[in-house]
Write an enzyme that holds these catalytic residues in place. Structure first.
Site, mmCIF file in Angstrom:
data_model
loop_
_atom_site.group_PDB
_atom_site.id
_atom_site.type_symbol
_atom_site.label_atom_id
_atom_site.label_comp_id
_atom_site.label_asym_id
_atom_site.label_seq_id
_atom_site.Cartn_x
_atom_site.Cartn_y
_atom_site.Cartn_z
ATOM 1 N N ASP A 42 10.536 6.997 -5.333
ATOM 2 C CA ASP A 42 11.135 6.947 -3.994
ATOM 3 C C ASP A 42 12.666 6.916 -3.959
ATOM 4 O OD1 ASP A 42 8.491 6.197 -3.961
ATOM 5 O OD2 ASP A 42 8.818 4.271 -2.992
ATOM 6 N N GLU A 219 3.066 2.664 3.171
ATOM 7 C CA GLU A 219 4.226 2.327 2.353
ATOM 8 C C GLU A 219 5.498 2.885 2.991
ATOM 9 O OE1 GLU A 219 2.393 2.088 -2.109
ATOM 10 O OE2 GLU A 219 2.962 4.101 -1.487
HETATM 11 C C1 FRU Z 1 5.845 4.328 -2.927
HETATM 12 C C2 FRU Z 1 5.798 3.033 -3.718
HETATM 13 C C3 FRU Z 1 6.373 1.888 -2.913
HETATM 14 C C4 FRU Z 1 6.819 0.939 -3.963
HETATM 15 C C5 FRU Z 1 7.305 1.863 -5.055
HETATM 16 C C6 FRU Z 1 7.088 1.351 -6.440
HETATM 17 O O1 FRU Z 1 5.864 5.467 -3.707
HETATM 18 O O2 FRU Z 1 4.466 2.772 -4.126
HETATM 19 O O3 FRU Z 1 5.455 1.333 -1.993
HETATM 20 O O4 FRU Z 1 7.827 0.078 -3.510
HETATM 21 O O5 FRU Z 1 6.611 3.075 -4.877
HETATM 22 O O6 FRU Z 1 7.669 2.187 -7.393
#
Ligand code: FRU
Length: 501
Positions: A42, A219
């Protein structure tokens, strides 16, 4: 990118020579962000401050698959050319640094700013999820334009003892004069809003959800206000979902409504799902904070991959990257209000050799395209068809990626079934289509092709499809095709794009 040393800070600094072959690899994005080495997911902490756009990103400093999550860091003055900086927030004491956001604390509401400029009391604050045996929200501050970061001693700032409570996105709410934090209660398919006056003490305000698509974890939420037209505004609540998105696996859904500083009210029925992107590779999107009001754009980018196969993508020595930044707009279509995305204008600075065709028939246009060979270009076209017409991108026997319009089904699509390497995951090959609202025989397509990706924006970004592809470097031809009857190219412009690295 400045060639030279790249340093990672993980306990001790490790500096690697940025070998000149980096960023020339066959699948290496030439105008998208990707880390020199290792894994990213992300985008995090997108904030504009003192002339720089910051891009933090989920990063594994130790490997090319997910793990040891930390915040990698890069800065840019145009969101196109990026300069790598050392890791900003590192995994520490068994706590990984999961996704989150960053804001400018303009008036030192946190008391953490120690700005030496007597006229400026601001500093940068990052708000992130600390992941250990459960998830809680923490903050960190920087008093040197994001170059070094200190985790706040009073962390975590919100701890509910929950296992699935993450991805805080913070913004300043003018009307109520309060910081608002949007978080995901991932497994409950809810977002929870919190309010604060100092970024340290937070009060729960309300929950939204379940609504829309709920078959996967919620998310990386985001919330921002956009103009519609004639003085109207709406709030957009963006909620990423994995799995269960429109093309399978991870994707972005959004809600349009009102936010009064406490509660989000959906304009639409809870059973309706709106998708921001119909491709398989746009996830965990986040919008920039603190873009100056004179500019006024709301710009976001997303992780250019999908949890179904991200860890298996055939690239080395890095894995994954970010989409191009896109300007967000709300458009009124009949009685509905929908999100549109347009590539940032700054990308035009990369335009090189230009080809203009049209008006022309398909055969004539293809004669003109015969000499065109590139793996990195922007294409802008208006096509008239009563059936299906489009482009064969990255073409070279036996590979091609189709990107086109079907007037009968009123859809645009990308078909990457025969795009190149597709067998690293059964979830990768396929055709991804999105509806074109107010469709007729004519379609406007804007397509960005990079060494390992295609982003399609139809009718000024009303429908967007983002897909990665892994073609052979020699598959660099471009053709127009039309099925069942005639199609006309009203106009076609193609620009080769320069590398930003
Ligand atoms: C989304 C996610 C988020 C989390 C991060 C962990 O892709 O699963 O929810 O904070 O990636 O790397």
């Amino acid at each position: 990118m400045k060639r030279g040393l790249i340093c990672f800070v993980l306990g001790a600094s490790i500096c690697l020579l940025n070998a000149s072959e980096l960023y020339t690899e066959p699948f290496r994005p030439q105008f998208h962000f990707s880390p020199a080495r290792n894994w990213t997911n992300d985008p995090n902490g997108l904030v504009f401050y003192q002339g720089e756009y910051h891009l933090f990103y989920q990063y594994n400093p130790l490997g090319d698959t997910w793990g040891h999550m930390s915040w990698g860091h890069a800065v840019s003055t145009d969101m196109v050319h990026w300069k790598h900086l050392p890791v900003a927030l590192a995994e520490e004491n068994g706590e990984m640094i999961f996704s989150g956001s960053a804001v400018v604390d303009w008036h030192n509401s946190s008391g953490l700013c120690r700005n030496r400029d007597p006229r400026d009391h601001s500093c940068l604050i990052a708000i992130y999820t600390g992941h250990s045996d459960h998830q809680s929200q923490s903050i960190a501050f920087s008093n040197d334009r994001g170059r070094t970061w200190t985790k706040y001693k009073g962390n975590p700032v919100i701890d509910l003892g929950l296992r699935d409570f993450r991805d805080p996105k913070v913004f300043w709410h003018e009307k109520t004069h309060e910081w608002i934090m949007v978080t995901a209660l991932a497994a409950a398919h809810k977002v929870r809003f919190f309010g604060s006056s100092d970024l340290k003490r937070w009060t729960a305000l309300s929950d939204f959800g379940p609504a829309g698509a709920t078959s996967g974890a919620w998310e990386c939420p985001d919330l921002f206000r956009l103009p519609v037209d004639a003085g109207q505004t709406r709030w957009v609540l963006s909620v990423n979902i994995n799995p269960g998105a429109i093309a399978g696996g991870s994707g972005n859904q959004y809600f349009v409504g009102q936010f009064d500083g406490t509660r989000f009210t959906n304009d639409n029925p809870a059973s309706q799902t709106l998708w921001a992107d119909y491709g398989k590779d746009f996830y965990a999107s986040q919008s920039y904070s603190d873009i100056p009001p004179l500019d006024g754009r709301r710009i976001w980018m997303g992780w250019f991959s999908n949890w179904l196969y991200a860890n298996k993508e055939p690239t080395d020595p890095w894995r994954c990257g970010q989409s191009i930044p896109r300007v967000l707009k709300l458009k009124k279509i009949g009685n509905s209000i929908r999100l549109a995305q347009e590539p940032i204008a700054e990308l035009a600075s990369l335009r090189g050799e230009h080809l203009h065709i049209g008006p022309a028939g398909v055969v004539e246009a293809n004669l003109r395209l015969r000499g065109f060979h590139s793996d990195t270009y922007e294409l802008s076209a208006e096509i008239d068809t009563a059936s299906e017409a489009g482009f064969k991108l990255r073409k070279g026997a036996p590979e091609e990626t189709l990107a086109g319009y079907n007037a009968n089904s009123a859809e645009v699509f990308i078909d990457r079934t025969r795009s190149g390497i597709v067998d690293f995951s059964g979830d990768f090959p396929g055709r991804h289509a999105g509806p074109v609202v107010a469709a007729n025989h004519r379609i406007r397509l804007c397509i960005f092709v990079d060494r390992s990706s295609v982003e399609l924006f139809a009718n000024d970004g009303g429908t967007v499809i983002s897909d990665r592809i892994f073609p052979s470097p020699t598959s660099n031809g471009l053709e127009i095709y039309a099925l069942g009857g005639s199609a006309r190219v009203i106009s076609l412009d193609v620009w080769k794009l320069k590398s930003t690295w």
